[in-house]
Design a protein around this motif. Structure first.
Motif, mmCIF file in Angstrom:
data_model
loop_
_atom_site.group_PDB
_atom_site.id
_atom_site.type_symbol
_atom_site.label_atom_id
_atom_site.label_comp_id
_atom_site.label_asym_id
_atom_site.label_seq_id
_atom_site.Cartn_x
_atom_site.Cartn_y
_atom_site.Cartn_z
ATOM 1 N N GLY A 1 -12.482 -34.158 -14.092
ATOM 2 C CA GLY A 1 -11.396 -33.243 -13.781
ATOM 3 C C GLY A 1 -11.528 -31.883 -14.410
ATOM 4 O O GLY A 1 -10.662 -31.027 -14.244
ATOM 5 N N GLY A 2 -12.608 -31.643 -15.127
ATOM 6 C CA GLY A 2 -12.796 -30.357 -15.777
ATOM 7 C C GLY A 2 -13.900 -29.551 -15.118
ATOM 8 O O GLY A 2 -14.215 -29.724 -13.941
ATOM 9 N N ALA A 3 -14.483 -28.653 -15.891
ATOM 10 C CA ALA A 3 -15.580 -27.832 -15.397
ATOM 11 C C ALA A 3 -16.504 -27.503 -16.567
ATOM 12 O O ALA A 3 -16.069 -27.441 -17.719
ATOM 13 N N VAL A 4 -17.781 -27.307 -16.266
ATOM 14 C CA VAL A 4 -18.755 -26.949 -17.294
ATOM 15 C C VAL A 4 -19.586 -25.769 -16.828
ATOM 16 O O VAL A 4 -19.799 -25.574 -15.634
ATOM 17 N N SER A 5 -20.022 -24.992 -17.794
ATOM 18 C CA SER A 5 -21.007 -23.940 -17.550
ATOM 19 C C SER A 5 -22.312 -24.385 -18.184
ATOM 20 O O SER A 5 -22.328 -24.807 -19.344
ATOM 21 N N LEU A 6 -23.394 -24.300 -17.419
ATOM 22 C CA LEU A 6 -24.709 -24.718 -17.897
ATOM 23 C C LEU A 6 -25.630 -23.515 -18.010
ATOM 24 O O LEU A 6 -25.736 -22.717 -17.070
ATOM 25 N N LEU A 7 -26.282 -23.394 -19.143
ATOM 26 C CA LEU A 7 -27.309 -22.380 -19.334
ATOM 27 C C LEU A 7 -28.658 -23.089 -19.278
ATOM 28 O O LEU A 7 -28.935 -23.974 -20.082
ATOM 29 N N THR A 8 -29.483 -22.701 -18.299
ATOM 30 C CA THR A 8 -30.804 -23.291 -18.130
ATOM 31 C C THR A 8 -31.851 -22.227 -18.430
ATOM 32 O O THR A 8 -31.865 -21.159 -17.805
ATOM 33 N N GLU A 9 -32.715 -22.520 -19.413
ATOM 34 C CA GLU A 9 -33.732 -21.556 -19.840
ATOM 35 C C GLU A 9 -35.107 -22.206 -19.805
ATOM 36 O O GLU A 9 -35.254 -23.366 -20.195
ATOM 37 N N VAL A 10 -36.090 -21.461 -19.367
ATOM 38 C CA VAL A 10 -37.455 -21.964 -19.266
ATOM 39 C C VAL A 10 -38.266 -21.412 -20.442
ATOM 40 O O VAL A 10 -38.248 -20.204 -20.718
ATOM 41 N N TYR A 11 -38.977 -22.312 -21.128
ATOM 42 C CA TYR A 11 -39.742 -21.920 -22.319
ATOM 43 C C TYR A 11 -41.208 -22.292 -22.148
ATOM 44 O O TYR A 11 -41.555 -23.313 -21.541
ATOM 45 N N ASP A 12 -42.056 -21.439 -22.746
ATOM 46 C CA ASP A 12 -43.466 -21.759 -22.911
ATOM 47 C C ASP A 12 -43.828 -21.486 -24.374
ATOM 48 O O ASP A 12 -42.946 -21.178 -25.191
ATOM 49 N N GLN A 13 -45.085 -21.591 -24.710
ATOM 50 C CA GLN A 13 -45.498 -21.429 -26.098
ATOM 51 C C GLN A 13 -45.077 -20.078 -26.672
ATOM 52 O O GLN A 13 -44.553 -19.994 -27.791
ATOM 53 N N LYS A 14 -45.263 -19.025 -25.916
ATOM 54 C CA LYS A 14 -44.964 -17.685 -26.412
ATOM 55 C C LYS A 14 -43.471 -17.493 -26.646
ATOM 56 O O LYS A 14 -43.049 -16.955 -27.680
ATOM 57 N N SER A 15 -42.649 -17.926 -25.706
ATOM 58 C CA SER A 15 -41.202 -17.712 -25.846
ATOM 59 C C SER A 15 -40.600 -18.576 -26.941
ATOM 60 O O SER A 15 -39.644 -18.172 -27.607
#
Length: 311
Positions: free
Chosen positions: A85-99
């Motif tokens: 019954g609620g809501a969520v915000s999702l942060l999706t981030e892509v990482y590699d060795q450098k980041s």
């Protein structure tokens, strides 16, 4: 809850490109709290944001994400097959060795859309760096702020037999435990050991007790009663937050007598808990591990409640 930088580094080292999905904000009910995260890579994932359709869809999207960062909003209603019954915000981030190498080691603050850092975030970072006051995981003026997670409970497991292995399997995923695992030789450990677990082969494990922090917790369950006894003796001479010994009431009665003969007073000896776990669950190693885990978590929760009441 915080940003598990060690887990991300390990995942990137193992799998290469890894996406991290974190709950950035919630409204009303949610299956997990802000800061709960999962790591996703081609063919696998670890961690959880609550399971169900939301997690499944988020993982699939993360595997195909081409942008470095993306903030999305989801209503937890019938269309997702979830009735929170609620809501969520999702942060999706892509990482590699450098980041990954570019990440801070105390507080990680970033914006999915870029732009200058707002004053509100600068103040949180200044408190963290100047006063050591770490912020809670939160979305602030469009910026995601997360403290880097550092386990605050030090747990030493003495013995890598069946019960020791079951305990590591059960306890290692818990985020607040830093586990040190000790036994007498390298071959006594399994071939695969979780990356977050420090394992130490030592011909005389009791000699390591003096190196343990005095606020550490200990579980003593070696293959040898004599070694168990010597570990208990050294722990009583050293100090600890908690010490648990695997064994029967008969074993503990014998140990109490022998520890008293070594010069320990009854009040001191009684600080050691024996038996540990929940005997009612049975003697299978995993059953013992579940009971011991519950005992440790219950004690930690009681301490948290005491602190809240005294605050």
């Amino acid at each position: 809850m915080g940003f598990d930088l060690d887990a991300l580094r390990n995942a990137v080292n193992t799998h290469g490109r890894v996406a991290r999905v974190v709950i950035a904000a919630i409204k009303c009910s949610s299956p997990r709290e802000v800061g709960a995260a999962m790591l996703v890579w081609s063919g696998g994932q670890s961690g959880t944001i609550g399971g169900g359709t939301l997690e499944h869809q988020a993982a699939e999207v993360a595997r195909g994400q081409t942008t470095q960062s993306r903030l999305t909003h989801h209503a937890l209603g019938p269309e997702l097959g979830q009735c929170c019954g609620g809501a969520v915000s999702l942060l999706t981030e892509v990482y590699d060795q450098k980041s990954v190498e570019a990440l801070d080691d105390s507080v990680i603050a970033r914006s999915p859309s870029g732009g200058d850092m707002p004053l509100s975030v600068k103040r949180l970072l200044a408190k963290a760096r100047g006063q050591g006051i770490l912020p809670e995981s939160q979305l602030v003026d469009g910026w995601m702020v997360e403290p880097v997670h550092k386990p605050n409970r030090k747990l030493w497991i003495w013995g890598a037999g069946h019960v020791g292995r079951a305990l590591v399997d059960v306890l290692n995923p818990l985020p607040d435990l830093a586990i040190t695992w000790v036994d007498t030789a390298p071959e006594r450990f399994p071939q695969t050991i979780p990356h977050a677990v420090t394992h130490i082969p030592a011909a005389n494990p009791a000699e390591l007790v003096r190196h343990a922090p005095k606020d550490a917790e200990h579980l003593v369950l070696t293959y040898s009663h004599n070694l168990d006894l010597e570990l208990c003796n050294r722990l009583l001479l050293h100090d600890f937050r908690f010490a648990g010994l695997i064994g029967s009431a008969t074993k503990w009665a014998r140990f109490r007598s022998r520890l008293a003969a070594l010069g320990h007073v009854p009040e001191r000896i009684s600080r050691i808990t024996c038996p540990i776990g929940d005997p009612g669950l049975g003697k299978h190693p995993q059953m013992i591990a579940v009971g011991v885990a519950a005992q440790l978590l219950r004690a930690a929760r009681q301490n948290e409640l005491k602190k809240d009441l005294s605050a």
